[in-house]
Design an enzyme around this catalytic site. Structure first.
Site, mmCIF file in Angstrom:
data_model
loop_
_atom_site.group_PDB
_atom_site.id
_atom_site.type_symbol
_atom_site.label_atom_id
_atom_site.label_comp_id
_atom_site.label_asym_id
_atom_site.label_seq_id
_atom_site.Cartn_x
_atom_site.Cartn_y
_atom_site.Cartn_z
ATOM 1 N N LYS A 71 0.851 -1.196 0.000
ATOM 2 C CA LYS A 71 0.000 0.000 0.000
ATOM 3 C C LYS A 71 0.884 1.242 0.000
ATOM 4 O O LYS A 71 1.924 1.263 0.682
ATOM 5 C CB LYS A 71 -0.900 -0.018 1.243
ATOM 6 C CG LYS A 71 -1.933 1.095 1.306
ATOM 7 C CD LYS A 71 -2.851 0.926 2.512
ATOM 8 C CE LYS A 71 -3.926 1.999 2.608
ATOM 9 N NZ LYS A 71 -4.825 1.803 3.765
ATOM 10 N N SER A 147 -9.762 1.921 2.742
ATOM 11 C CA SER A 147 -8.836 2.641 1.899
ATOM 12 C C SER A 147 -7.812 1.758 1.193
ATOM 13 O O SER A 147 -7.218 2.199 0.211
ATOM 14 C CB SER A 147 -8.108 3.689 2.737
ATOM 15 O OG SER A 147 -7.288 3.083 3.722
ATOM 16 N N SER A 171 -9.989 -0.452 6.992
ATOM 17 C CA SER A 171 -9.405 -0.311 5.660
ATOM 18 C C SER A 171 -8.722 -1.535 5.071
ATOM 19 O O SER A 171 -8.371 -1.516 3.892
ATOM 20 C CB SER A 171 -8.411 0.845 5.650
ATOM 21 O OG SER A 171 -9.101 2.040 5.437
HETATM 22 N N1 GLN Z 1 -13.339 4.257 6.230
HETATM 23 C C1 GLN Z 1 -12.665 4.693 7.404
HETATM 24 C C2 GLN Z 1 -12.241 6.133 7.249
HETATM 25 O O1 GLN Z 1 -12.547 6.688 6.268
HETATM 26 C C3 GLN Z 1 -11.519 3.799 7.726
HETATM 27 C C4 GLN Z 1 -10.295 4.091 6.967
HETATM 28 C C5 GLN Z 1 -9.120 3.266 7.395
HETATM 29 O O2 GLN Z 1 -9.258 2.250 8.054
HETATM 30 N N2 GLN Z 1 -7.947 3.760 7.058
HETATM 31 O O3 GLN Z 1 -11.609 6.692 8.080
#
Ligand code: GLN
Length: 476
Positions: A71, A147, A171
């Site tokens: 990532k 994400s 995410s």
């Molecule tokens: N969807 C969540 C957010 O927007 C989690 C994102 C994540 O785990 N990095 O913060």
């Protein structure tokens, strides 16, 4: 058949038998990326020549010769680390390896390729990336989740053997569920965060996205462990997770939180969860209803704490030391303001504003402090539940993958979809998603994930139950 479609486990066997070389794998993965990435957009960049060069000197070890895609918020020396943001896309090159990368390399793995993500990991669709969209390989008109959408899409499309992601509120698990792969978020503190670009430091955790539970276990054997360079790293022994797979789960007590079975869950998600419960029961597990009474507070608690931490963490991107710098600022203040205004996208700005607001002196007690208290209550819910059960299961997401653009202008709705994944981050617990079925939409099979949550540091029980489920359910 391309080696890119194989698992770490099968590649290991073939490498050890001398049938194939690491360079063969890297060439096949590169060919798969060339063929599919224009359509899917999982990768932001990849350097085949560098990976091939590294393959000749890869250290002998359990992961020797295996390419792992990363990532784009985890630092790998000399490679870009854009975090899906314009602010880091122009000229940042990582000057060092994250500890997770050092550990992978020490086991012989080769970091290969940089994966798309929501900007600074803020989002659940990868549509917040400033560098392009990623499509769900199961249905190109849909989001891969986020994400870590690039990580999940790469593994699901067989353009990566395995991938690293990060999980702050879901995410890793959410995109894994939506793309039909396995995604594991270990206990907070299990995997070093050194070299992971911080979003919300008290919630962030690096983890794995793979085709199988066994592959995740293999990677976690090497990723987990104490790191003096991360002050929240846990100094506890790491079991051999793969050795514990295959244990039978007879008598295992599994809790179903009644608060998770809310209205608005897609019928196919309910059906897949019901089928999973039956499957686990037939394997000898005892399923019982439990209560996590403060579940409802999870999303709002998270969306106070995560932006608060993000607004502090992102203060470092000011165009002075690194990142985008505005062209001709009028003065120093304009330098900061314009560099940040030009560099950050709308979701990141929204989070910084939210975070700054909840931390400001007049509102600190009403929001930030209250959210901290709610976090404690949510953790206690789990402590109590884990006195009765060994594991908790739930759907990973309330619905299968949305269409691209569907939630783009509705951040609140998007936030609410994190309801099942956020609590494990708030409580620091290990949690994972395993494929559990499909929803049929427009003639396409859209994956559905089952989430397992375990006691702190009990990844072993979680992985072995998930493995037993995976082997029995044979979802394909
Ligand atoms: N969807 C969540 C957010 O927007 C989690 C994102 C994540 O785990 N990095 O913060």
């Amino acid at each position: 058949m391309s080696l890119a479609t194989e698992t770490i486990t099968t590649l290991r066997r073939r490498l050890d038998a001398g049938e194939i070389t690491s360079a063969d794998i890297i060439r096949d993965v590169a060919a798969a990326i060339d063929a599919q990435n224009p359509e899917i957009g999982a990768y932001l960049s990849w350097d085949t020549a560098a990976a091939l060069a590294e393959s000749t000197s890869s250290i002998p070890g359990p992961l020797s010769g295996i390419p792992v895609a990363i990532k784009d918020n985890i630092n790998v020396t000399g490679q870009p680390c854009t975090c899906g943001s314009r602010i880091l896309a122009e000229n940042y090159r990582a000057p060092y390896d994250a500890t997770s990368i050092t550990q992978l390399r020490a086991a012989g793995a080769i970091p290969f390729g940089r994966l798309n993500m929501d900007e600074f990991a803020m989002g659940s669709s990868t549509e917040n990336s400033a560098l392009g969209i990623t499509r769900n390989p199961r249905d190109l008109s849909r989001i891969p989740g986020g994400s870590s959408g690039g990580s999940a899409a790469a593994v699901a499309s067989h353009t990566a053997i395995a991938a690293l992601g990060s999980d702050t509120g879901g995410s890793i698990r959410q995109p894994a569920a939506l793309c039909g792969v396995v995604g594991v978020k270990p206990t907070y503190g299990r995997v070093s965060r050194f070299g992971l670009v911080a979003f919300a430091s008290s919630l962030d955790q690096i983890g794995t996205l793979t085709q199988t539970v066994e592959d995740s276990a293999l990677l976690l054997n090497h990723l987990c462990g104490y790191d003096p360079r991360d002050s929240t790293s846990l100094d506890t022994p790491v079991p051999d997770f793969t050795a514990l797979l295959g244990r039978d789960i007879k008598g295992l007590r599994i809790g179903l939180p009644k608060e998770y079975f809310i209205s608005g869950i897609h019928p196919a998600v309910t059906a897949a969860t019901d089928a999973a419960i039956k499957q686990l029961e037939s394997l000898g597990a005892h399923i019982q209803e439990i209560s996590l009474p403060h579940t409802e507070a999870g999303v709002s608690t998270y969306y106070v704490l995560a932006p608060a931490e993000a607004s502090t963490n992102l203060a470092r991107f000011d165009g002075v030391r690194y990142g985008h710098r505005t062209a001709s600022p009028a003065d120093l203040l304009d330098h900061y303001m314009s560099s940040r205004a030009e560099g950050f996208g709308p979701e990141v700005k929204r989070r910084i504003l939210l975070g700054t607001y909840v931390l400001s002196s007049g509102y600190y007690d009403a929001y930030y402090l209250k959210a901290q208290r709610a976090r404690t209550l949510i953790s206690r819910d789990f402590d109590q539940a884990f006195q009765k059960v060994d594991l908790i299961i739930s759907p990973t997401t309330p619905s299968p993958a949305h269409k691209l653009g569907e939630l783009k202008n509705n951040p609140l709705q998007a936030y609410l979809e994190d309801i099942f994944t956020i609590p494990a981050n708030l409580a620091g617990l290990p949690a994972m998603s395993v494929p559990a079925g499909f929803a049929l939409e427009d003639g396409k099979k859209l994956p559905i994930g089952l989430q397992f949550i375990a006691r702190p540091l009990d990844e072993a029980t979680m992985l072995s139950a998930a493995h037993a489920f995976e082997q029995a359910a044979q979802i394909r």
